[in-house]
Design an enzyme around this catalytic site. Structure first.
Site, PDB file in Angstrom:
ATOM      1  N   ASP A 140      10.078  -3.011 -15.422  1.00  0.00           N
ATOM      2  CA  ASP A 140       8.643  -3.024 -15.097  1.00  0.00           C
ATOM      3  C   ASP A 140       7.989  -1.696 -15.466  1.00  0.00           C
ATOM      4  OD1 ASP A 140       6.335  -4.265 -14.231  1.00  0.00           O
ATOM      5  OD2 ASP A 140       6.590  -3.679 -12.137  1.00  0.00           O
ATOM      6  N   PRO A 178       0.816  -1.212   0.000  1.00  0.00           N
ATOM      7  CA  PRO A 178       0.000   0.000   0.000  1.00  0.00           C
ATOM      8  C   PRO A 178       0.855   1.270   0.000  1.00  0.00           C
ATOM      9  CG  PRO A 178       0.032  -0.980   2.184  1.00  0.00           C
ATOM     10  CD  PRO A 178       0.727  -1.948   1.282  1.00  0.00           C
ATOM     11  N   VAL A 179       0.273   2.357  -0.533  1.00  0.00           N
ATOM     12  CA  VAL A 179       0.924   3.661  -0.570  1.00  0.00           C
ATOM     13  C   VAL A 179       0.018   4.664   0.138  1.00  0.00           C
ATOM     14  CG1 VAL A 179       1.897   5.472  -2.024  1.00  0.00           C
ATOM     15  CG2 VAL A 179       2.017   3.084  -2.760  1.00  0.00           C
ATOM     16  N   LYS A 234       5.412   4.414   0.872  1.00  0.00           N
ATOM     17  CA  LYS A 234       5.181   3.085   0.308  1.00  0.00           C
ATOM     18  C   LYS A 234       5.662   2.047   1.309  1.00  0.00           C
ATOM     19  CE  LYS A 234       7.428   1.582  -3.446  1.00  0.00           C
ATOM     20  NZ  LYS A 234       7.772   1.342  -4.880  1.00  0.00           N
TER      21      LYS A 234
END
Length: 815
Positions: free
Chosen positions: A622, A506-507, A525
């Protein structure tokens, strides 16, 4: 009753006569050709008549292939003077000239004849050549006029491209303005009458591609002109004519050479009957290095290098600052000026396209030894080479000014010998240095390798996070915050402050002004305990991004390693991730084309910094829309470096046993074989670019019934091949568009996602392509990757947008 029968009989005869007339290959001076009537060549290959191009309603007189269902026009008479209705009329006048007029009897196009025929006859030949000849003159090729002398945008077998020096006739092919307008466009191709004639293409009055001079086998830079069983090339240069032509060896093949209006330059097409379509056989320019004088005077373009331009040996950039910013237009100057009082020598530059031959001298009978002696006698002579390599290597060409437009060729290139100050002493010094330094360098490399191995073993023996947090303080190079401070800043990781969640975890947004980073908003983060990423990925991201400084990379401010927590603190991006803007119907309309183009260019610059300009060459691995964040001015910033890998300066490819990244964005060589390089990121960038333009996710299954591949890549490729590229544009982009800019972006995107990594451009070339006006090469078929990924890998709704986070074992390989 008899009168009615007689009238019907006359009408039947008239209809039959018209039908026969429509199939004849010519007409006499007493006849005419009206709109709706056609002439057909004797063998049925070509047809002459009136047509309307594309969506236009204007009428033109032209020639097209008779038996090809896709109407393909190869010649147009009244290119600049369309007829607005169907009143067109073609006749042969009393001077044996062709005259095309409209309904008001105004002449819209005509020809002129050097002599008047006794019995003029207009005939359409089976080569597609429209000729006026005298039936009283039995000479086979004694034409009063022929369309092959006045080509449009197409060169066909038997046509001459070049000069008739007796009449000063210059035969050139010129692109249409658009598919709806056959008027002469800005792109043209022809043969230049230099001392050493060469094939040149122009954009307006400016050269933008040069095929080079004829060397006895081909034009120096045109490697596609290789001996083949389909057609043969011929170049003629004498006192009467200078021209290039090609002839079919296999008469069953239908081929044409076209200069088109889309800056994709000159293309050769072959008709494939089984597929009922034209297939692209070859295209020039092939790549960025084919851009005329890309590297300026005395520069050499090497497409496999990054950057592509370099100065010739013994030269340096004329303006160093411009050269470093990849503006090579001012070229290179000698490091040491030539002094005619000193002794000179020559160095050989092998496997290149010969330089521009505008300022040259040629002797076809001189051998290479005599050529060198002749050049040495003239202090203004800069270089020499063979002019003919078809046999033993004969002919001499000398250059007298700067060497312009040289590129390295993968095969089939020529050698040129460039004049330099005598270098015997320099060469001896280089020999001594190489003999001494090579063993030293090998020893140093071996020492570094052993030291690196020991350090890896040491890292494995170190303890877990508790003591590691203290040990890593100096190594991480960032402020280390305690967990209590971070928890307080996020409201004890309150759900109310959560911005989202990715593969890492989660952020959160800080709701505590003044606690961290001078009161600025921050993004926190937090590594999820269920995440596949661990301490290695965490350290990797911290170590890499802490040392990176670029306006298109997200800034890492601090980190926290305490107990079982691993937390990163970033600058806050108020406009969120890119995917939340381009894939959302309400927010997508807020991004106009100018903003989207700036985002594309920003991402490209960020990747270029990672690949080339940062301290280490870094592969992101990515890159996707959710890993690009937008600040308050919509400036894009690449984020999430947990899977990134640094490369040494001499490394070009690595191999991993486990694949990390996001399916749909992975390059095929990486997804299937674990091979990754800078070209893997280029592939991901190409996918992202096409997503930004189209507003569609690559992983979305599209309704694409005419193509087996139903993802975004297959859809884009189909639209591109069918000439419907503009249909790809996101419907939310209703405002004014720079269509040329959009088309260029789609073109660059397709170049980035080609199957073979070697075919993809590097990011320095991509940045120049996006912001330039130069010719782009024709893309090859892309990798339809999602169709070969097992559905189990990409169908999970919970993980579809997340990264695959397996820890990797990496092995470096040279390539």
């Amino acid at each position: 009753m008899n009168n009615h029968l007689s009238l019907c009989l006359r009408l039947c005869i008239a209809c039959l006569w018209l039908n026969v007339y429509a199939l004849t290959d010519g007409m006499k001076a007493s006849q005419s050709l009206r709109d709706g009537e056609t002439l057909v060549s004797n063998g049925g290959n070509f047809e002459l008549g009136f047509f309307s191009p594309g969506r236009s309603k204007d009428r033109y007189l032209g020639i097209w292939y008779k038996n090809i269902p896709v109407r393909t026009v190869v010649w147009v008479a009244n290119r600049e003077s369309p007829i607005k209705d169907s009143s067109g009329l073609l006749v042969i006048n009393n001077t044996s000239s062709l005259v095309l007029s409209n309904g008001s009897n105004s002449v819209v196009w005509s020809t002129s004849s050097a002599r008047v025929a006794q019995d003029p006859f207009l005939q359409l030949l089976d080569l597609g050549n429209l000729v006026v000849r005298d039936t009283k003159d039995e000479s086979a090729d004694n034409y009063l006029w022929q369309s092959f002398d006045y080509p449009s945008d197409t060169m066909m077998p038997g046509m001459k491209l070049g000069w008739d020096l007796r009449t000063r006739l210059n035969r050139r092919i010129t692109a249409w303005k658009s598919s709806d307008d056959p008027a002469p466009g800005e792109f043209s191709s022809g043969v230049e009458l230099d001392a050493y004639p060469q094939l040149v293409m122009y954009r307006g009055t400016r050269e933008f591609y040069r095929g080079g001079p004829w060397n006895g086998l081909r034009f120096s830079g045109a490697l596609s002109m290789k001996k083949n069983p389909v057609y043969e090339f011929k170049f003629v240069s004498n006192k009467e004519e200078v021209y290039y032509t090609f002839q079919l060896l296999n008469k069953s093949v239908i081929t044409r050479l076209v200069v088109n209006e889309t800056a994709m330059a000159r293309q050769r097409y072959v008709w494939v009957e089984t597929e009922m379509s034209w297939k692209l056989y070859s295209s020039v320019p092939r790549d960025y290095c084919d851009t005329y004088s890309l590297c300026g005077a005395n520069g050499l373009c090497v497409i496999s290098d990054s950057p592509a331009c370099q100065c010739l040996e013994g030269f340096k950039p004329k303006v160093d600052s411009s050269w470093k910013s990849m503006d090579w237009s001012q070229g290179c100057i000698r490091e040491e000026p030539l002094d005619c009082a000193r002794k000179h020598d020559f160095i050989r530059i092998s496997g290149v396209k010969l330089p521009d031959t505008t300022h040259t001298w040629v002797n076809e009978s001189m051998d290479l030894k005599k050529c060198k002696e002749t050049c040495l006698k003239n202090c203004s002579c800069m270089a020499y080479s063979n002019s003919d390599i078809s046999g033993r290597g004969s002919g001499c060409v000398l250059w007298f000014e700067d060497l312009i437009d040289i590129r390295k060729l993968s095969d089939g290139g020529q050698d040129i010998h460039m004049r330099v100050p005598s270098s015997k002493q320099v060469n001896r010094l280089r020999l001594v240095i190489s003999v001494v330094m090579v063993p030293i360098c090998v020893l140093l490399l071996l020492t570094c390798y052993l030291f690196r191995g020991r350090m890896k073993g040491k890292d494995k023996d170190e303890g877990q996070v508790g003591h590691g947090a203290v040990a890593e303080r100096e190594d991480l190079g960032l402020p280390l915050l305690d967990l209590a401070t971070v928890a307080r800043a996020t409201g004890d990781f309150s759900v109310d402050n959560q911005l989202g969640e990715g593969g890492f975890g989660p952020v959160y947004k800080s709701n505590f002004q003044g606690v961290l980073m001078d009161g600025k908003d921050i993004a926190v983060k937090r590594l999820s305990k269920s995440s596949g990423q661990g301490l290695d990925e965490f350290k990797n991201e911290v170590k890499l991004i802490a040392k990176l400084q670029h306006r298109n990379l997200v800034r890492l401010l601090a980190c926290c390693i305490e107990e079982d927590e691993k937390i990163l603190i970033y600058e806050y991006m108020c406009n969120g991730s890119l995917d939340s803007s381009i894939f959302d119907q309400s927010r997508g309309s807020l991004l106009d084309w100018t903003q989207r183009f700036n985002i594309i260019c920003g991402i490209a610059r960020g990747l270029l910094y990672l690949h080339q300009d940062s301290r280490l060459r870094i592969i992101h691995r990515d890159l996707k829309a959710s890993n690009v964040l937008l600040d308050d001015t919509l400036n894009p910033k690449i984020s999430d470096f947990g899977m990134a890998r640094p490369f040494g300066g001499d490394q070009s490819q690595a191999k991993t046993r486990r694949i990390v990244g996001t399916y749909g964005y992975m390059a095929p060589e990486y997804a299937l074989y674990g091979l990754f390089s800078v070209k893997s990121d280029v592939f991901s960038f190409g996918i992202l670019l096409l997503e930004i333009v189209s507003g569609k996710k690559n992983t979305t299954r599209l309704d694409n019934p005419h193509n087996y591949h139903s993802n975004l890549i297959g859809y884009v490729w189909q639209m591109w091949r069918e000439g419907r590229t503009l249909e790809l544009i996101d419907p939310l982009l209703d405002g004014a568009l720079g269509q040329h800019e959009v088309m260029r972006c789609i073109h660059v995107g397709l170049l980035c996602i080609q199957q073979n990594p070697d075919d993809r451009p590097n990011m320095s070339t991509v940045v120049l392509m996006l912001n330039g006006e130069s010719m782009l090469p024709q893309p090859k078929e892309p990798a339809f990757l999602i169709d070969v990924i097992p559905s189990a890998c990409s169908s999970s709704p919970t993980n579809a947008s997340h990264s695959v986070n397996d820890i990797t074992i990496t092995m470096m390989e040279g390539r």
